[in-house]
Design a protein around this motif. Structure first.
Motif, PDB file in Angstrom:
ATOM      1  N   ILE A   1       0.727  -1.254   0.060  1.00  0.00           N
ATOM      2  CA  ILE A   1      -0.034   0.225   0.015  1.00  0.00           C
ATOM      3  C   ILE A   1       0.812   1.320   0.001  1.00  0.00           C
ATOM      4  O   ILE A   1       0.695   2.255  -0.489  1.00  0.00           O
ATOM      5  CB  ILE A   1      -0.799   0.046   1.221  1.00  0.00           C
ATOM      6  CG1 ILE A   1      -2.279  -0.837   1.081  1.00  0.00           C
ATOM      7  CG2 ILE A   1      -1.501   1.223   1.447  1.00  0.00           C
ATOM      8  CD1 ILE A   1      -3.072  -1.110   2.254  1.00  0.00           C
TER       9      ILE A   1
ATOM     10  N   PHE B   1      -6.876  -4.963  -6.912  1.00  0.00           N
ATOM     11  CA  PHE B   1      -6.497  -4.033  -5.896  1.00  0.00           C
ATOM     12  C   PHE B   1      -5.850  -2.797  -6.201  1.00  0.00           C
ATOM     13  O   PHE B   1      -6.315  -1.724  -5.669  1.00  0.00           O
ATOM     14  CB  PHE B   1      -5.755  -4.673  -4.891  1.00  0.00           C
ATOM     15  CG  PHE B   1      -5.598  -4.006  -3.559  1.00  0.00           C
ATOM     16  CD1 PHE B   1      -6.515  -4.036  -2.522  1.00  0.00           C
ATOM     17  CD2 PHE B   1      -4.338  -3.377  -3.452  1.00  0.00           C
ATOM     18  CE1 PHE B   1      -6.222  -3.281  -1.246  1.00  0.00           C
ATOM     19  CE2 PHE B   1      -4.151  -2.529  -2.279  1.00  0.00           C
ATOM     20  CZ  PHE B   1      -5.240  -2.434  -1.191  1.00  0.00           C
ATOM     21  N   THR B   2      -5.112  -3.052  -6.940  1.00  0.00           N
ATOM     22  CA  THR B   2      -4.066  -1.937  -7.684  1.00  0.00           C
ATOM     23  C   THR B   2      -4.940  -0.929  -8.393  1.00  0.00           C
ATOM     24  O   THR B   2      -5.100   0.296  -8.055  1.00  0.00           O
ATOM     25  CB  THR B   2      -2.902  -2.319  -8.416  1.00  0.00           C
ATOM     26  OG1 THR B   2      -2.181  -3.499  -7.832  1.00  0.00           O
ATOM     27  CG2 THR B   2      -2.085  -1.219  -9.091  1.00  0.00           C
TER      28      THR B   2
ATOM     29  N   TYR C   1      -7.243   0.565  -5.525  1.00  0.00           N
ATOM     30  CA  TYR C   1      -6.721   1.546  -4.789  1.00  0.00           C
ATOM     31  C   TYR C   1      -6.275   2.913  -5.244  1.00  0.00           C
ATOM     32  O   TYR C   1      -6.333   3.950  -4.594  1.00  0.00           O
ATOM     33  CB  TYR C   1      -5.407   0.698  -3.928  1.00  0.00           C
ATOM     34  CG  TYR C   1      -4.962   1.813  -2.949  1.00  0.00           C
ATOM     35  CD1 TYR C   1      -5.538   1.556  -1.610  1.00  0.00           C
ATOM     36  CD2 TYR C   1      -3.976   2.228  -3.169  1.00  0.00           C
ATOM     37  CE1 TYR C   1      -4.921   2.340  -0.594  1.00  0.00           C
ATOM     38  CE2 TYR C   1      -3.465   2.975  -1.951  1.00  0.00           C
ATOM     39  CZ  TYR C   1      -3.897   2.940  -0.862  1.00  0.00           C
ATOM     40  OH  TYR C   1      -3.377   3.658   0.333  1.00  0.00           O
TER      41      TYR C   1
ATOM     42  N   LYS D   1      -9.028   5.071  -5.491  1.00  0.00           N
ATOM     43  CA  LYS D   1      -9.557   5.631  -4.254  1.00  0.00           C
ATOM     44  C   LYS D   1      -8.496   6.630  -3.739  1.00  0.00           C
ATOM     45  O   LYS D   1      -9.108   7.453  -3.176  1.00  0.00           O
ATOM     46  CB  LYS D   1      -9.167   4.294  -3.360  1.00  0.00           C
ATOM     47  CG  LYS D   1      -9.756   4.626  -1.955  1.00  0.00           C
ATOM     48  CD  LYS D   1      -9.331   3.444  -0.816  1.00  0.00           C
ATOM     49  CE  LYS D   1      -9.565   3.899   0.622  1.00  0.00           C
ATOM     50  NZ  LYS D   1      -9.088   2.625   1.343  1.00  0.00           N
ATOM     51  N   LYS D   2      -7.007   6.644  -4.311  1.00  0.00           N
ATOM     52  CA  LYS D   2      -6.477   7.683  -3.920  1.00  0.00           C
ATOM     53  C   LYS D   2      -6.717   9.041  -5.037  1.00  0.00           C
ATOM     54  O   LYS D   2      -5.712   9.785  -4.641  1.00  0.00           O
ATOM     55  CB  LYS D   2      -4.944   7.267  -3.975  1.00  0.00           C
ATOM     56  CG  LYS D   2      -4.739   6.316  -3.043  1.00  0.00           C
ATOM     57  CD  LYS D   2      -4.656   6.642  -1.771  1.00  0.00           C
ATOM     58  CE  LYS D   2      -3.546   7.488  -1.279  1.00  0.00           C
ATOM     59  NZ  LYS D   2      -3.592   7.938  -0.280  1.00  0.00           N
TER      60      LYS D   2
END
Length: 379
Positions: free
Chosen positions: A163, A217-218, A221, A224-225
């Protein structure tokens, strides 16, 4: 009466055909990131339009260095030969995860940012790969210790480390802004050459389910950022079937471009094996791309030191053939390798044996370089 009936049938058929075509086009224009920036969506549409004109020529690290030079403003081996820059610029952010000042090839990240911005101002396109270190061992990307990828999944021991790496990548992507403060769109090619076993994320070092989970996930995420300036490129090395190519495919909602890498080697001096392999693989991914409404590309290619004077028009062009690909990127022009005691480059430079043939290649209608982008879109 009969003539009127026929006209009505033709009109109805044309209407159906038009609506199907329009529907297909609309589907094609859908990026996997539903919150993608306006500029990113525009780039994706451009790529699709350009595919009808030809394919974009790309070169890794093109602006940073070439054979016998490094960090000279506005220089490029490609430009030295044909007076034009490549349309696509390849970069790698390995080293970012360790807070290194320079990337894996010695390019300072500050310079890389500047090159990406300069290219964007001229209408060029940048693609980024990531040869990041093995999170389980701390060794480089080529440390293919089995089950390393599994350790970065949620709940596993290296997940938090992973992360933190994604946070650094997110910051880098968000720092790429044009003069108006808009995020520059990037073709992001993570976990590349996944059908090969030489990287820690490659074949044999994780299960397809684990790979898909990490890819998703990558993807999620980074969004999400707040990273919405990426076009995701799914990339393999060699493969022999649709099933082989799609074994680790995360799904249509997680990828935008389908691609593979292919290199000619000295055991194949005629290039026949290279042509046959590239043609075979393009046939497979063309069919997949058509079915899934995805662009396709040859994300890495080349013949080290290009000893064949007619390689560009005699081998490379034949390998691409008539397939409608988005881009083809040639690997970097490092120059002399002291450790290996050999020259390492994949595009010609002034005086190189294939220079004249590359000029012919440049002048082909279907090869698109930086100046060709706007011309092609206006036609």
């Amino acid at each position: 009466m009969q003539k009127t009936f026929i006209i009505l049938i033709i009109a109805a058929f044309m209407g159906v055909a038009y609506s199907v075509k329009a529907k297909t086009t609309d589907t094609n224009l859908s990026l996997s990131d539903k919150k993608a920036t306006k500029e990113t969506v525009t780039l994706y549409k451009k790529l699709q339009q350009l595919t009808q004109k030809g394919y974009l020529f790309g070169h890794q690290d093109d602006l940073a260095y070439g054979v016998n030079w490094k960090y000279e403003p506005l220089r490029s081996d490609i430009k030295d030969v044909v007076g034009d820059y490549p349309a696509v610029y390849g970069w790698d952010i390995a080293g970012l995860e360790k807070d290194d000042v320079n990337n894996i090839d010695g390019v300072p990240f500050d310079k890389m940012k500047q090159y990406i911005k300069e290219a964007n101002e001229r209408g060029g396109i940048s693609t980024i790969s990531w040869h990041f270190d093995n999170p389980a061992t701390g060794k480089n990307a080529w440390d293919n210790t089995p089950n390393s990828l599994k350790t970065i999944l949620p709940g596993e021991k290296n997940h938090e480390k992973f992360i933190s790496w994604l946070d650094k990548a997110a910051n880098f992507f968000l720092s790429l802004k044009d003069k108006k403060g808009k995020n520059i769109p990037i073709l992001f090619r993570p976990y590349h050459e996944l059908t090969g076993g030489w990287f820690w994320w490659g074949k044999g070092n994780c299960t397809p389910e684990e790979f898909k989970a990490v890819w998703k996930f990558t993807f999620e995420y980074l969004q999400k950022k707040g990273v919405h300036n990426l076009i995701y490129v799914y990339n393999t090395s060699s493969f022999g079937s649709k099933e082989d190519f799609l074994t680790n495919y995360p799904g249509d909602d997680y990828a935008d471009i389908l691609s593979f890498d292919s290199y000619q080697n000295n055991e194949d001096k005629s290039g026949e094996k290279f042509i046959t392999e590239v043609q075979s693989q393009l046939k497979i991914i063309s069919e997949i791309g058509l079915a899934k409404n995805k662009l396709i590309a040859v994300a890495e290619a080349g013949y080290e030191a290009i000893p064949d004077a007619k390689w560009w028009t005699g081998t490379f062009s034949k390998a691409i053939g008539d397939y409608k690909i988005s881009y083809a990127l040639l690997w970097r022009n490092h120059g002399w390798q002291e450790k290996e005691q050999k020259m390492h480059y994949y595009a010609p430079y002034s005086g190189q044996v294939s220079e004249k043939d590359f000029v012919e290649f440049y002048n082909l209608d279907k090869t698109l370089f930086e100046k060709d982008i706007q011309k092609a879109l206006k036609k």
